[in-house]
Design an enzyme around this catalytic site. Structure first.
Site, PDB file in Angstrom:
ATOM      1  N   GLU A  17       0.840  -1.212   0.000  1.00 15.78           N
ATOM      2  CA  GLU A  17       0.000   0.000   0.000  1.00 15.78           C
ATOM      3  C   GLU A  17       0.872   1.257   0.000  1.00 15.78           C
ATOM      4  OE1 GLU A  17      -3.731  -0.099   2.016  1.00 15.78           O
ATOM      5  OE2 GLU A  17      -3.090   1.544   3.301  1.00 15.78           O
ATOM      6  N   ALA A  51      -8.813  11.369   3.728  1.00 14.38           N
ATOM      7  CA  ALA A  51     -10.106  11.821   4.249  1.00 14.38           C
ATOM      8  C   ALA A  51     -10.244  13.331   4.139  1.00 14.38           C
ATOM      9  CB  ALA A  51     -10.279  11.378   5.686  1.00 14.38           C
ATOM     10  N   ASP A 109     -12.284   7.843   7.285  1.00 20.45           N
ATOM     11  CA  ASP A 109     -12.158   8.331   8.661  1.00 20.45           C
ATOM     12  C   ASP A 109     -12.809   9.702   8.738  1.00 20.45           C
ATOM     13  OD1 ASP A 109     -10.729   6.191   9.782  1.00 20.45           O
ATOM     14  OD2 ASP A 109      -8.891   6.893   8.830  1.00 20.45           O
ATOM     15  N   ALA A 125     -20.223   2.820   3.624  1.00 15.26           N
ATOM     16  CA  ALA A 125     -19.525   2.258   2.462  1.00 15.26           C
ATOM     17  C   ALA A 125     -20.491   1.508   1.546  1.00 15.26           C
ATOM     18  CB  ALA A 125     -18.412   1.336   2.944  1.00 15.26           C
ATOM     19  N   HIS A 149     -15.417  -3.002  14.273  1.00 14.95           N
ATOM     20  CA  HIS A 149     -15.158  -1.582  13.992  1.00 14.95           C
ATOM     21  C   HIS A 149     -15.354  -0.785  15.277  1.00 14.95           C
ATOM     22  CE1 HIS A 149     -16.116   2.513  12.360  1.00 14.95           C
ATOM     23  NE2 HIS A 149     -15.046   2.227  11.663  1.00 14.95           N
ATOM     24  N   LYS A 165     -22.955  -5.210   3.452  1.00 14.31           N
ATOM     25  CA  LYS A 165     -22.032  -4.515   2.548  1.00 14.31           C
ATOM     26  C   LYS A 165     -21.594  -5.462   1.426  1.00 14.31           C
ATOM     27  CE  LYS A 165     -17.860  -3.117   4.403  1.00 14.31           C
ATOM     28  NZ  LYS A 165     -16.992  -2.167   5.132  1.00 14.31           N
ATOM     29  N   GLN A 176      -8.457  -4.603   8.640  1.00 17.82           N
ATOM     30  CA  GLN A 176      -7.718  -3.674   9.489  1.00 17.82           C
ATOM     31  C   GLN A 176      -6.520  -4.441  10.039  1.00 17.82           C
ATOM     32  OE1 GLN A 176      -7.075  -0.698  10.548  1.00 17.82           O
ATOM     33  NE2 GLN A 176      -8.794  -0.192  11.897  1.00 17.82           N
ATOM     34  N   GLN A 212       3.852   6.509  16.737  1.00 22.96           N
ATOM     35  CA  GLN A 212       2.809   6.479  15.711  1.00 22.96           C
ATOM     36  C   GLN A 212       1.875   5.274  15.963  1.00 22.96           C
ATOM     37  OE1 GLN A 212       4.291   4.676  12.234  1.00 22.96           O
ATOM     38  NE2 GLN A 212       3.152   5.979  10.830  1.00 22.96           N
TER      39      GLN A 212
HETATM   40  P1  FAD Z   1     -18.583   1.169   6.854  1.00 19.99           P
HETATM   41  O1  FAD Z   1     -18.560  -0.180   6.272  1.00 19.99           O
HETATM   42  O2  FAD Z   1     -19.541   2.154   6.295  1.00 19.99           O
HETATM   43  O3  FAD Z   1     -18.819   1.007   8.428  1.00 19.99           O
HETATM   44  C1  FAD Z   1     -18.676   2.116   9.315  1.00 19.99           C
HETATM   45  C2  FAD Z   1     -19.436   1.840  10.602  1.00 19.99           C
HETATM   46  O4  FAD Z   1     -20.851   1.885  10.337  1.00 19.99           O
HETATM   47  C3  FAD Z   1     -19.172   0.459  11.217  1.00 19.99           C
HETATM   48  O5  FAD Z   1     -19.250   0.603  12.612  1.00 19.99           O
HETATM   49  C4  FAD Z   1     -20.332  -0.389  10.686  1.00 19.99           C
HETATM   50  O6  FAD Z   1     -20.627  -1.487  11.546  1.00 19.99           O
HETATM   51  C5  FAD Z   1     -21.462   0.635  10.631  1.00 19.99           C
HETATM   52  N1  FAD Z   1     -22.398   0.378   9.549  1.00 19.99           N
HETATM   53  C6  FAD Z   1     -22.122  -0.028   8.292  1.00 19.99           C
HETATM   54  N2  FAD Z   1     -23.249  -0.119   7.560  1.00 19.99           N
HETATM   55  C7  FAD Z   1     -24.272   0.264   8.378  1.00 19.99           C
HETATM   56  C8  FAD Z   1     -25.660   0.387   8.192  1.00 19.99           C
HETATM   57  N3  FAD Z   1     -26.239   0.089   7.025  1.00 19.99           N
HETATM   58  N4  FAD Z   1     -26.409   0.810   9.252  1.00 19.99           N
HETATM   59  C9  FAD Z   1     -25.841   1.116  10.449  1.00 19.99           C
HETATM   60  N5  FAD Z   1     -24.517   1.007  10.664  1.00 19.99           N
HETATM   61  C10 FAD Z   1     -23.727   0.584   9.645  1.00 19.99           C
HETATM   62  N6  FAD Z   1      -9.806   5.659   5.471  1.00 19.99           N
HETATM   63  C11 FAD Z   1      -9.584   6.706   4.625  1.00 19.99           C
HETATM   64  O7  FAD Z   1      -9.997   7.832   4.918  1.00 19.99           O
HETATM   65  N7  FAD Z   1      -8.912   6.519   3.440  1.00 19.99           N
HETATM   66  C12 FAD Z   1      -8.453   5.289   3.062  1.00 19.99           C
HETATM   67  O8  FAD Z   1      -7.862   5.154   1.983  1.00 19.99           O
HETATM   68  C13 FAD Z   1      -8.674   4.181   3.930  1.00 19.99           C
HETATM   69  N8  FAD Z   1      -8.266   2.920   3.592  1.00 19.99           N
HETATM   70  C14 FAD Z   1      -8.571   1.857   4.412  1.00 19.99           C
HETATM   71  C15 FAD Z   1      -8.210   0.554   4.024  1.00 19.99           C
HETATM   72  C16 FAD Z   1      -8.510  -0.541   4.844  1.00 19.99           C
HETATM   73  C17 FAD Z   1      -8.143  -1.927   4.394  1.00 19.99           C
HETATM   74  C18 FAD Z   1      -9.159  -0.329   6.087  1.00 19.99           C
HETATM   75  C19 FAD Z   1      -9.457  -1.502   6.998  1.00 19.99           C
HETATM   76  C20 FAD Z   1      -9.529   0.962   6.484  1.00 19.99           C
HETATM   77  C21 FAD Z   1      -9.251   2.062   5.653  1.00 19.99           C
HETATM   78  N9  FAD Z   1      -9.617   3.356   5.999  1.00 19.99           N
HETATM   79  C22 FAD Z   1      -9.379   4.415   5.154  1.00 19.99           C
HETATM   80  C23 FAD Z   1     -10.289   3.619   7.284  1.00 19.99           C
HETATM   81  C24 FAD Z   1     -11.818   3.453   7.177  1.00 19.99           C
HETATM   82  O9  FAD Z   1     -12.326   4.410   6.267  1.00 19.99           O
HETATM   83  C25 FAD Z   1     -12.392   3.644   8.576  1.00 19.99           C
HETATM   84  O10 FAD Z   1     -12.066   2.533   9.366  1.00 19.99           O
HETATM   85  C26 FAD Z   1     -13.863   3.994   8.687  1.00 19.99           C
HETATM   86  O11 FAD Z   1     -14.097   4.339  10.053  1.00 19.99           O
HETATM   87  C27 FAD Z   1     -14.838   2.890   8.312  1.00 19.99           C
HETATM   88  O12 FAD Z   1     -14.830   2.629   6.976  1.00 19.99           O
HETATM   89  P2  FAD Z   1     -15.700   1.414   6.356  1.00 19.99           P
HETATM   90  O13 FAD Z   1     -15.585   1.535   4.896  1.00 19.99           O
HETATM   91  O14 FAD Z   1     -15.335   0.150   6.991  1.00 19.99           O
HETATM   92  O15 FAD Z   1     -17.168   1.874   6.824  1.00 19.99           O
END
Ligand code: FAD
Length: 289
Positions: A17, A51, A109, A125, A149, A165, A176, A212
């Protein structure tokens, strides 16, 4: 090539990455690091999406550079946070135009003191996944959390959201970071039971910086096992020793994952070609691509 095709390979594979620069001045040094990481022949390189929103053009351009100029498959991250739906739509169009076939769809984030989501933003997402799915023939990845999460009430609820999802069109998941492989094996068992069947790439972070690390773990809720804390305690104040110990710890995790039947591991190489090279060197007889 679509990553879902690469994931059909049953021999050990490593992907890396990189993250785009926050300022234009740092662009060349990120490209330089990316070129060196690509020369290690990973199965693909992912490019994060800031972000803060300022780096979206850089994500697209670096992902295109990796694919077109370096001959390595790329995965562009895309987030709901800090972007309007219109902007997200525009970025998907740019990715399509540049021939990028793989997108990691994320919520992102949430920056401190920001009002998220605004009415013109995607909230989860899964909504972004639907948009990408409707926009073209992309291979779609998403994030998952072996320890749950940080915002989830409990792990069961988190797995239910993960299933929702995936059902909207996810081809593979990347985890993660985690520092105890038993957490990953337990998670895989729970999600398979819940009907999540897509490939899961464990995400491994070679830790080279104690400060960090503590900050990232506080934010993400990642648990640090005693064995890892001992490494931090003993070597954390000596950067060279910490780097060597962090690479050894990550290598040990990766070998255990391969030995337990995992075929693809994603390494959070954080624009550090020397760290990526040391990992590849440690695995030179194991990873053959
Ligand atoms: P989601 O899948 O949307 O989930 C977020 C929260 O909402 C979770 O608690 C989930 O349980 C809950 N949730 C999901 N769907 C629903 C629903 N329908 N109703 C109610 N609750 C729901 N961040 C960046 O800014 N840029 C990056 O490039 C980046 N890359 C990443 C790569 C990886 C492999 C990982 C693991 C994380 C990365 N992140 C990045 C961080 C990530 O964006 C954060 O962890 C963020 O808080 C959650 O993203 P998600 O896509 O998992 O969210």
């Amino acid at each position: 090539m679509k990553i879902r095709e690469i994931l059909k390979e049953t021999t050990p594979h490593i992907s890396f990455e990189v993250f785009p620069p926050k300022t234009d001045a740092a662009y060349e040094s990120v490209l330089n690091a990316t070129d060196k990481i690509a020369a290690l022949h990973p199965s693909y390189i992912s490019v994060t999406y800031g972000a803060g929103g300022g780096t979206s053009a850089n994500t697209v351009n670096i992902a295109a550079h990796i694919r077109d100029d370096l001959g390595v498959e790329s995965l562009a991250h895309l987030t709901c946070v800090s972007s309007t739906r219109e902007h997200v739509h525009k970025v998907i169009g740019e990715l399509k135009e540049k021939g990028i076939e793989n997108i990691l769809a994320l919520r992102g984030d949430i920056p401190q003191e920001s009002d998220f989501p605004l009415p013109n933003q995607y909230r989860y997402a899964c909504e972004l996944i639907e948009e990408i799915k409707g926009a073209g023939d992309f291979c779609i990845g998403a994030a998952c959390y072996p320890e749950g999460h940080v915002e989830s009430e409990n792990r069961k609820e988190d797995v239910l959201h993960l299933k929702e999802k995936v059902d909207r069109g996810v081809d593979f998941l990347t985890t993660q970071m985690f520092f105890d492989n038993s957490i990953l094996y337990n998670f895989l068992y729970r999600i398979r039971e819940a009907g999540v069947t897509v490939p899961v790439l464990p995400g491994i972070m070679p830790v080279t910086n104690k400060k960090q690390m503590k900050r990232i773990c506080d934010m993400s809720g990642t648990v640090l096992p005693q064995r890892f804390l001992d490494v931090l305690d003993r070597f954390g104040d000596d950067p060279a020793a910490m780097q060597q110990a962090g690479i050894a710890y990550a290598t040990d995790q990766i070998i255990d994952l391969f030995a337990n039947g995992i075929n693809h591991v994603h390494v959070y190489s954080m624009n550090k070609p020397e760290v990526a090279a040391a990992i590849m060197n440690n695995l030179s007889a194991i990873v053959k691509h």
